[in-house]
Design a protein around this motif. Structure first.
Motif, PDB file in Angstrom:
ATOM      1  N   SER A  91      -7.143  -4.158  11.982  1.00 26.03           N
ATOM      2  CA  SER A  91      -6.356  -3.082  11.382  1.00 26.03           C
ATOM      3  C   SER A  91      -7.181  -2.342  10.331  1.00 26.03           C
ATOM      4  N   ALA A  92      -7.957  -3.106   9.560  1.00 22.97           N
ATOM      5  CA  ALA A  92      -8.838  -2.480   8.571  1.00 22.97           C
ATOM      6  C   ALA A  92      -9.890  -1.617   9.264  1.00 22.97           C
ATOM      7  N   ALA A  93     -10.405  -2.101  10.385  1.00 25.75           N
ATOM      8  CA  ALA A  93     -11.384  -1.316  11.146  1.00 25.75           C
ATOM      9  C   ALA A  93     -10.757  -0.025  11.655  1.00 25.75           C
ATOM     10  N   GLY A 102      -7.264   4.280   0.813  1.00 25.72           N
ATOM     11  CA  GLY A 102      -8.215   3.191   1.040  1.00 25.72           C
ATOM     12  C   GLY A 102      -7.658   1.827   0.690  1.00 25.72           C
ATOM     13  N   THR A 130       0.808  -1.220   0.000  1.00 23.61           N
ATOM     14  CA  THR A 130       0.000   0.000   0.000  1.00 23.61           C
ATOM     15  C   THR A 130       0.839   1.267   0.000  1.00 23.61           C
ATOM     16  N   ALA A 175      -5.807  -5.084   4.064  1.00 24.49           N
ATOM     17  CA  ALA A 175      -5.866  -5.702   5.383  1.00 24.49           C
ATOM     18  C   ALA A 175      -7.119  -6.550   5.535  1.00 24.49           C
ATOM     19  N   ALA A 176      -8.236  -6.034   5.070  1.00 23.49           N
ATOM     20  CA  ALA A 176      -9.487  -6.788   5.162  1.00 23.49           C
ATOM     21  C   ALA A 176      -9.425  -8.061   4.328  1.00 23.49           C
ATOM     22  N   ASP A 231      -8.290   1.616  10.306  1.00 27.51           N
ATOM     23  CA  ASP A 231      -8.112   2.514   9.161  1.00 27.51           C
ATOM     24  C   ASP A 231      -9.394   3.264   8.822  1.00 27.51           C
ATOM     25  N   GLN A 232     -10.529   2.650   9.151  1.00 25.74           N
ATOM     26  CA  GLN A 232     -11.828   3.272   8.866  1.00 25.74           C
ATOM     27  C   GLN A 232     -12.411   3.982  10.088  1.00 25.74           C
ATOM     28  N   ASN A 233     -11.592   4.122  11.142  1.00 25.09           N
ATOM     29  CA  ASN A 233     -12.050   4.733  12.404  1.00 25.09           C
ATOM     30  C   ASN A 233     -13.259   3.995  12.980  1.00 25.09           C
ATOM     31  N   GLN A 234     -13.248   2.676  12.817  1.00 22.45           N
ATOM     32  CA  GLN A 234     -14.358   1.861  13.313  1.00 22.45           C
ATOM     33  C   GLN A 234     -13.952   0.923  14.456  1.00 22.45           C
ATOM     34  N   THR A 252      -6.722  -0.320   3.778  1.00 16.42           N
ATOM     35  CA  THR A 252      -7.897  -0.915   4.411  1.00 16.42           C
ATOM     36  C   THR A 252      -8.347  -2.157   3.663  1.00 16.42           C
TER      37      THR A 252
END
Length: 279
Positions: A118-120, A30, A24, A36-37, A122-125, A33
Motif C-alpha cells: 500500500s505504501a508502494a 505523505g 492519516t 503504512a510502511a 501511494d508512491q506510484n511504485q 505512506t
C-alpha cells in the motif's frame, strides 16, 4: 486456511485499513505512506517475536480464552513498542478466533506485506516493486549458488538477511528490499525464487491484475509484448501483467503460465510431447 481463520483475516485486514485511514485523515501529505510502511515493518517484527515465543503465540491465538483478555495481553506486550496503527491491528487479530496459531502469524505476515505494498502504491511504485520482485526471483532461480546461500538452513537467519540486503542495496526500492528480506526468514520448505514470485503476484493482485509468466526462446519486441498482453487481457477478462523470461533452450515459441494454467507453444514442448507419445 479454514473458514474461521479466513474470516479472522478479513476482520483484521479491515481493522488495519480503518486504523490507517483514521491516522492519516487529517495528516500532512505523505503521512499515509509513512504510516503504512511503518505498520508493515512493525508487523514483521511482531511476527518474529511470536515465532520465538511459543507461549505468547499460543496465548494470543487461544480461542478458548476471552477475546478481551487476549487483546489486553497484546497491548501489554506490544503497546509501548509499536505505532497506534500496528497496535490496533494486533488487538483486532488477538480478538479473533483462529483455527491454528500459524494462521495468526501467517496472517500478520500477509497484512504486513499488504501494508508495505500500500505504501508502494501511494508512491506510484507498485509496478516497480512487482517487476523487481519478479526479476529477483528469476535471478535466484538461475543461480544455484545464490539460491543455496539464501535457503541454507545451517546459516544464521541474520546472516542470510544481511547478505540479501547487500545484494539489493542501491538496486531496488526500499519496499522491495523489505519484502524480500522478510521472506527469506520464513521460507520453510519454499524455494527462495518461489517466495519472491509469490510476492510479485501479490503486488499484481493489489493492482487487481492477473500475472502471466512467459518463458520465451528469444526476447519479445515491444510490439510483440503489447500484442501478447492484449490477447491475455481479453482472454482472462482483466488486466494482465506480463513478465518475460528468455530461455534459449526452448528453441522457439513461448510458454505462458497464468495461475495453474500453462500454454506451451514451444518447439521443445512439442518435441517432448512427441517423445512421450513414443514411449
Amino acid at each position: 486456511m479454514y473458514a474461521a481463520s479466513r474470516e479472522a483475516l478479513a476482520q483484521t485486514r479491515s481493522a488495519l485499513q480503518g486504523a490507517l485511514a483514521s491516522s492519516t485523515a487529517s495528516a500532512a501529505a505523505g503521512a499515509a505512506t509513512a504510516a503504512a510502511a511503518q505498520a508493515g515493518s512493525e508487523l514483521f517484527s511482531v511476527v518474529e517475536v511470536l515465532d520465538d515465543q511459543r507461549t505468547l503465540r499460543s496465548a494470543l491465538a487461544d480461542a478458548s480464552a476471552p477475546a478481551a483478555g487476549r487483546q489486553a495481553l497484546a497491548e501489554r506486550v506490544f503497546g509501548s513498542k509499536v505505532s497506534p496503527v500496528t497496535l490496533a491491528t494486533l488487538k483486532a487479530a488477538a480478538g479473533q478466533d483462529w483455527s491454528t496459531q500459524s494462521d495468526l502469524t501467517n496472517s500478520l505476515v500477509q497484512l504486513g506485506r499488504e501494508a508495505l505494498l500500500s505504501a508502494a502504491a501511494d508512491q506510484n511504485q507498485l509496478d516497480t516493486v512487482e517487476d523487481e520482485l519478479f526479476r529477483l526471483g528469476r535471478i535466484v532461480a538461475g543461480n544455484a549458488e545464490l539460491e543455496q546461500a539464501l535457503s541454507d538452513r545451517t546459516k544464521p537467519l541474520a546472516a542470510k538477511r544481511e547478505f540479501l540486503s547487500r545484494l539489493l542495496y542501491g538496486k531496488s526500492t526500499a519496499i522491495t528490499e523489505a519484502l524480500a528480506v522478510q521472506a527469506v526468514g520464513r521460507l520453510k520448505d519454499k524455494a527462495p525464487a518461489d517466495a519472491f514470485d509469490a510476492l510479485s503476484n501479490l503486488a499484481a493482485t493489489q493492482r487487481d491484475r492477473a500475472v502471466a509468466h512467459v518463458r520465451s526462446a528469444a526476447p519479445l519486441s515491444a510490439a510483440q509484448a503489447e500484442r501478447l498482453t492484449g490477447i491475455l487481457t481479453r482472454t482472462y477478462g482483466k488486466p494482465v501483467t506480463v513478465h518475460v523470461e528468455v530461455v534459449p533452450e526452448l528453441l522457439s515459441g513461448l510458454v505462458v503460465r497464468v495461475g495453474d494454467e500453462v500454454i506451451d507453444g514451444t518447439a521443445a514442448g512439442r518435441l517432448a510431447a512427441v517423445r512421450k507419445s513414443l514411449t
